[in-house]
Write an enzyme that holds these catalytic residues in place. Structure first.
Site, PDB file in Angstrom:
ATOM      1  N   ILE A 442      29.921  51.330  -8.382  1.00  0.00           N
ATOM      2  CA  ILE A 442      30.457  50.199  -9.045  1.00  0.00           C
ATOM      3  C   ILE A 442      29.511  49.617  -9.933  1.00  0.00           C
ATOM      4  O   ILE A 442      29.606  48.661 -10.791  1.00  0.00           O
ATOM      5  CB  ILE A 442      30.931  49.256  -7.919  1.00  0.00           C
ATOM      6  CG1 ILE A 442      32.099  49.993  -7.101  1.00  0.00           C
ATOM      7  CG2 ILE A 442      31.757  48.059  -8.700  1.00  0.00           C
ATOM      8  CD1 ILE A 442      33.117  50.607  -7.948  1.00  0.00           C
ATOM      9  N   GLY A 443      28.090  50.149  -9.713  1.00  0.00           N
ATOM     10  CA  GLY A 443      27.129  49.395 -10.727  1.00  0.00           C
ATOM     11  C   GLY A 443      25.955  48.913 -10.067  1.00  0.00           C
ATOM     12  O   GLY A 443      24.853  49.513 -10.471  1.00  0.00           O
ATOM     13  N   SER A 444      25.858  48.063  -8.848  1.00  0.00           N
ATOM     14  CA  SER A 444      24.517  47.529  -8.443  1.00  0.00           C
ATOM     15  C   SER A 444      24.233  48.534  -7.551  1.00  0.00           C
ATOM     16  O   SER A 444      24.838  49.194  -6.654  1.00  0.00           O
ATOM     17  CB  SER A 444      24.660  46.449  -7.721  1.00  0.00           C
ATOM     18  OG  SER A 444      25.454  46.317  -6.855  1.00  0.00           O
ATOM     19  N   GLU A 495      21.486  47.910 -11.956  1.00  0.00           N
ATOM     20  CA  GLU A 495      21.452  46.538 -12.138  1.00  0.00           C
ATOM     21  C   GLU A 495      20.244  45.718 -11.498  1.00  0.00           C
ATOM     22  O   GLU A 495      20.185  44.648 -11.182  1.00  0.00           O
ATOM     23  CB  GLU A 495      22.703  45.915 -11.532  1.00  0.00           C
ATOM     24  CG  GLU A 495      23.809  46.533 -12.345  1.00  0.00           C
ATOM     25  CD  GLU A 495      25.502  45.723 -11.901  1.00  0.00           C
ATOM     26  OE1 GLU A 495      25.270  44.621 -11.563  1.00  0.00           O
ATOM     27  OE2 GLU A 495      26.443  46.484 -12.105  1.00  0.00           O
ATOM     28  N   TRP A 572      33.182  31.811 -12.596  1.00  0.00           N
ATOM     29  CA  TRP A 572      32.280  31.337 -11.531  1.00  0.00           C
ATOM     30  C   TRP A 572      31.171  30.445 -12.428  1.00  0.00           C
ATOM     31  O   TRP A 572      30.020  30.500 -11.959  1.00  0.00           O
ATOM     32  CB  TRP A 572      31.667  32.871 -11.302  1.00  0.00           C
ATOM     33  CG  TRP A 572      32.500  33.491 -10.222  1.00  0.00           C
ATOM     34  CD1 TRP A 572      33.839  33.128  -9.638  1.00  0.00           C
ATOM     35  CD2 TRP A 572      32.299  34.904  -9.754  1.00  0.00           C
ATOM     36  NE1 TRP A 572      34.106  33.771  -8.781  1.00  0.00           N
ATOM     37  CE2 TRP A 572      33.351  35.138  -8.933  1.00  0.00           C
ATOM     38  CE3 TRP A 572      31.288  35.896 -10.029  1.00  0.00           C
ATOM     39  CZ2 TRP A 572      33.576  36.242  -8.371  1.00  0.00           C
ATOM     40  CZ3 TRP A 572      31.536  36.906  -9.168  1.00  0.00           C
ATOM     41  CH2 TRP A 572      32.538  37.172  -8.583  1.00  0.00           C
ATOM     42  N   HIS A 705      30.496  46.479   2.921  1.00  0.00           N
ATOM     43  CA  HIS A 705      29.940  45.268   3.597  1.00  0.00           C
ATOM     44  C   HIS A 705      29.098  45.616   4.919  1.00  0.00           C
ATOM     45  O   HIS A 705      28.611  44.916   5.365  1.00  0.00           O
ATOM     46  CB  HIS A 705      30.951  44.192   4.099  1.00  0.00           C
ATOM     47  CG  HIS A 705      31.330  43.437   2.772  1.00  0.00           C
ATOM     48  ND1 HIS A 705      32.577  43.826   2.023  1.00  0.00           N
ATOM     49  CD2 HIS A 705      30.835  42.488   1.969  1.00  0.00           C
ATOM     50  CE1 HIS A 705      32.410  42.996   0.888  1.00  0.00           C
ATOM     51  NE2 HIS A 705      31.655  42.220   1.129  1.00  0.00           N
ATOM     52  N   CYS A 737      32.836  48.467  -3.880  1.00  0.00           N
ATOM     53  CA  CYS A 737      32.220  47.496  -4.773  1.00  0.00           C
ATOM     54  C   CYS A 737      30.662  47.826  -4.858  1.00  0.00           C
ATOM     55  O   CYS A 737      30.197  48.943  -4.509  1.00  0.00           O
ATOM     56  CB  CYS A 737      32.350  45.902  -3.982  1.00  0.00           C
ATOM     57  SG  CYS A 737      31.770  44.777  -5.032  1.00  0.00           S
TER      58      CYS A 737
HETATM   59  N1  GLN Z   1      28.845  45.789 -11.282  1.00  0.00           N
HETATM   60  C1  GLN Z   1      28.799  44.768  -9.924  1.00  0.00           C
HETATM   61  C2  GLN Z   1      27.936  45.468  -8.937  1.00  0.00           C
HETATM   62  O1  GLN Z   1      28.167  46.362  -8.975  1.00  0.00           O
HETATM   63  C3  GLN Z   1      30.079  44.150  -9.670  1.00  0.00           C
HETATM   64  C4  GLN Z   1      30.313  43.046  -8.620  1.00  0.00           C
HETATM   65  C5  GLN Z   1      31.376  42.601  -8.131  1.00  0.00           C
HETATM   66  O2  GLN Z   1      32.518  43.034  -8.175  1.00  0.00           O
HETATM   67  N2  GLN Z   1      31.259  41.247  -7.579  1.00  0.00           N
HETATM   68  O3  GLN Z   1      27.471  44.514  -8.280  1.00  0.00           O
HETATM   69 ZN    ZN Z   2      33.187  44.261  -6.261  1.00  0.00          ZN
END
Ligand code: GLN
Ligand code: ZN
Length: 767
Positions: A442-444, A495, A572, A705, A737
């Protein structure tokens, strides 16, 4: 005329309560030390309120964790799964409800948490069973009232309304509706009120924000039943019924005719309801005007407010009118005086802002202004208020004609990709040549202590820019090599350079400012420090291109460009109140659009625009959803539609209920969406029985999580569920996520298993 405060932030100006609670949880301070800190905060708050001249000071607005949990605890609505640990002290049990329990083979999940109406505050969801009984376990309202009294403060206890409390909860078994528990709860509620009256309370505030939501007949009936009964039992006590976060609308007659003495309405969110309320207000009933915004950071507009107050005074007379905050100031940062770093917050912008402490003075100044009793200092404050508001209307810092013109010039075409999805899909397939069930994240990637340390040292000036960037480059390179080795198809850079997905962009956008101490409670001890959008938003320079280009230069596999979407950036942040949110959102959308186009120019083939907060902006009433979708979805589309068909746009969403908005999500027309699904065992897929999601989708196959490493079997099981309802060629495999809160150890194992899942499935279905 009296001034009325609905509630005050309890976290402390320096987040003292957060620090004390966390120290208590870690066993570093005693229960007594935690209580002492709480008492200091409470007394400090009442002193501020009294000094400012507030007449009705709230008590029981304080909480160690959450006011809804407090109420559940008070009336012994404790889920039965906590029975094995009921030998804990009250304080420990209370925190355990909020945080769960894992010790000596006992594993009890915490009470679920969800958003408090449309704020960013989370409450703990009451759990109800059929015929559940209640009893007074701990009379917190009384304890706080007495504590205040002992310290010289006469207060107005705040109680969560009985109907709102029940409606905030969830049925944990079939065959009943929680509103039916009114009968069982009412006697305990009366017991609490009785104790307050006995202790000397003259005025009691009852919060019923559900009165601004859609209500069923049964729920309306419950309102009548509860409050007739309550008033009958306590004819002399003065009750303030508070409504906030919206307009009463079709509940106006209901709310007006409940036999309580004072009605509080929110005129910040719903100014237009004043006229109708004034016409219909029963004789003798008082009206509390929620006129100072409890949810945002801007100074009040005294001229406008006084006009509203005068209108009410004229109809009702002076004594029948109260001047109040729109809702509890819980949602405001504490004290603007602490912001004394002019480099962070310039004096020109600072004069436009009011935090909780400043809002107290606004309330009392408005009273003096409306009743012609201004002191010299008050007169000065009124003059300053006018200067600041006038300045805000024309300030060059705020108003950027180029940005405004660009928003006005947006056309329908700007909100559409060049071709329809089907055509784009073929083109992208030819460019990207991805396998069936492509894998991505998802990115990070983990923000280790080390990475955080670099950033902290860089910000402090200890680590020179060049060295900081060298470290980041090394970290990115390592993450790219890991992803290549693991066999992931679409990579991310990780990230590492970002502190927070909104702040990172805010810091680079014009129209944004930041605070040092502007903390607001999000849940329990967690606070957020939303950046402030004060002016027209634009993007002076490319924001992410350099890092994306660098990451892409390391590999022949596609690396996703990674952006936060306009709705999430809006949601946010503290948003300016001098133009509609939709307009601000369009400005952000254009800034992101420029970034997307620049990434494409830099030869980035896949760009992800995250929108995890898209659901949170949903209005409280269903009838307003369509209008919200119209601009929110459009803003996303504008941000995404500046590119060629061959560029693949991704979006990502998580941790919200998406089932009832799947059509709006489809309407965003992202080529690919990655969406959280594993925690609910792919419940989201149920909607695909009736609605064919048209584009590509990656339903998350594991929960990020927990450090637990998911097995190939469980991920395959979830994917097979997806394969049943979504065309195979449209399916991606990814976690729920971003992985920034995880450690590398489990992250690596989980992703290797995820790739194995994809390979197994390819073998099975490619045949
Ligand atoms: N790209 C973000 C990550 O990977 C997405 C975070 C999120 O969905 N809150 O952290
Ligand atoms: Zn997310």
């Amino acid at each position: 005329m009296k001034t009325n405060l609905l509630g005050y932030p309890r976290i402390g100006e320096k987040r003292e309560l957060k620090k004390a609670s966390e120290a208590f949880w870690a066993g570093k301070i005693s229960e007594k030390e935690l209580f002492d800190m709480a008492n200091t905060i409470r007394i400090h708050n009442w002193n501020l309120q009294k000094e400012a001249g507030i007449d009705l000071l709230p008590s029981n607005d304080f909480s160690f964790y959450d006011q809804v949990l407090d109420f559940s605890f008070s009336v012994d609505a404790i889920p039965s799964r906590f029975t094995p640990i009921n030998q804990l002290s009250d304080m420990e049990l209370y925190f355990t409800l909020a945080r769960g329990y894992q010790k000596n083979d006992i594993d009890i999940t915490a009470v679920e948490m969800t958003k408090w109406f449309d704020t960013n505050y989370h409450y703990l969801v009451p759990e109800f069973t059929k015929n559940q009984s209640f009893s007074l376990r701990y009379n917190k309202a009384l304890a706080e009232y007495k504590f205040a009294k002992a310290n010289g403060f006469e207060t107005k206890p705040v109680l969560l309304g009985l109907v709102t409390y029940l409606l905030l909860g969830k049925e944990k078994e079939e065959g009943f509706h929680r509103i039916e528990l009114v009968e069982n709860l009412l006697p305990v509620y009366k017991q609490i009120v009785q104790s307050l009256v006995d202790a000397g309370a003259k005025t009691i505030q009852i919060d019923e924000p559900y009165l601004v939501l859609d209500l069923s007949d049964k729920e309306k009936e419950a309102y009548n039943q509860v409050y007739s009964s309550l008033k009958q039992a306590f004819p002399i006590t003065e009750f303030i019924l508070t409504t906030y976060f919206g307009a009463l609308e079709n509940n106006i007659d209901l709310a007006l005719n409940l036999p309580l003495d004072i009605l509080h309405i929110d005129l910040v969110r719903a100014e237009n309801q004043l006229d109708e309320v004034l016409t219909k207000l029963p004789k003798g009933k008082k009206l509390s005007l929620g006129i100072v915004d409890g949810r945002n950071v801007w100074i009040n507009d005294f001229e406008k407010s006084v006009a509203l107050i005068k209108k009410a005074q004229k109809v009702l007379g002076n004594d029948q009118v109260l001047i109040a905050s729109s809702c509890s100031l819980l949602h405001s940062p504490c004290n603007l005086e602490r912001e004394n770093n002019e480099k962070v917050l310039t004096p020109e912008i600072k004069q436009w802002l009011a935090f909780a402490k400043q809002k107290l003075s606004e309330i009392t100044t408005l009273k003096a202004l409306a009743s012609n009793s201004l002191t010299d200092a008050g007169r000065q404050a009124v003059i300053q208020n006018k200067i600041a508001n006038d300045n805000r209307k024309t300030s060059k810092l705020i108003h950027d004609e180029v940005v405004k013109a660009r928003v006005n010039a947006i056309t329908e075409k700007d909100a559409h990709r060049k071709s329809k999805f089907a055509e784009r899909q073929t083109i992208q397939q030819n460019v990207l040549k991805l396998p069936l069930f492509p894998t991505t994240t998802i990115g990070s990637f983990p923000q280790t202590q080390e990475v955080r340390g670099w950033r902290a040292n860089f910000n402090k000036g200890i680590l020179p820019l060049e060295e900081y960037e060298t470290l980041l480059k090394k970290e990115i390179e390592e993450s790219i090599r890991f992803q290549e080795d693991a066999g992931i198809d679409v990579l991310v850079h990780g990230e590492f350079e970002r502190n927070d997905m909104v702040e990172y962009f805010g810091e680079q956008l014009k129209g944004y400012t930041f605070t040092k101490f502007g903390w607001v409670q999000s849940y329990g001890s967690r606070c957020v420090k939303p950046p402030i959008i004060y002016g027209d938003v634009s993007r002076p320079n490319a924001m992410t291109v350099r890092w994306s280009k660098f990451a892409q230069s390391l590999t022949s596999l596609p690396v996703k460009g990674m952006l936060t979407g306009p709705v999430t950036i809006l949601q946010w942040s503290f948003v300016r109140d001098d133009q509609p949110r939709s307009v601000t959102c369009m400005q952000i959308a254009l800034a992101i659009r420029d970034e997307v186009v620049d990434l494409e120019k830099a030869d980035i083939k896949i760009i992800q625009i995250d929108e995890p907060a898209v659901r949170e902006g949903l209005p409280l009433r269903r009838k307003d959803w369509q209008a919200y979708y119209y601009w929110a979805i459009r803003a996303f589309r504008i941000s995404a539609s500046g590119v060629e068909n061959s560029t693949q746009i991704h979006t990502h969403m998580c941790y919200s209920e998406f089932n009832d908005m799947i059509e709006a999500i489809a309407d965003m027309d992202a080529d690919v969406i990655t969406i959280e699904c594993s925690r609910s065992q792919m419940e989201l897929l149920d909607v695909f029985a009736n609605f064919k999601y048209p584009n590509e989708i990656g339903p998350g196959v594991y929960d990020i999580h927990s450090p637990r490493v998911p097995s190939v079997e469980e991920m395959s099981f979830l994917m097979e569920k997806a394969i049943n309802v979504i065309p195979k060629r449209n399916l991606w495999i990814n976690p729920d996520c971003g992985l920034k809160t995880r450690h590398w150890k489990e992250t690596k194992k989980a992703l290797v298993a995820m790739v194995k899942t994809a390979k197994d499935l390819r073998k099975k279905y490619n045949a």
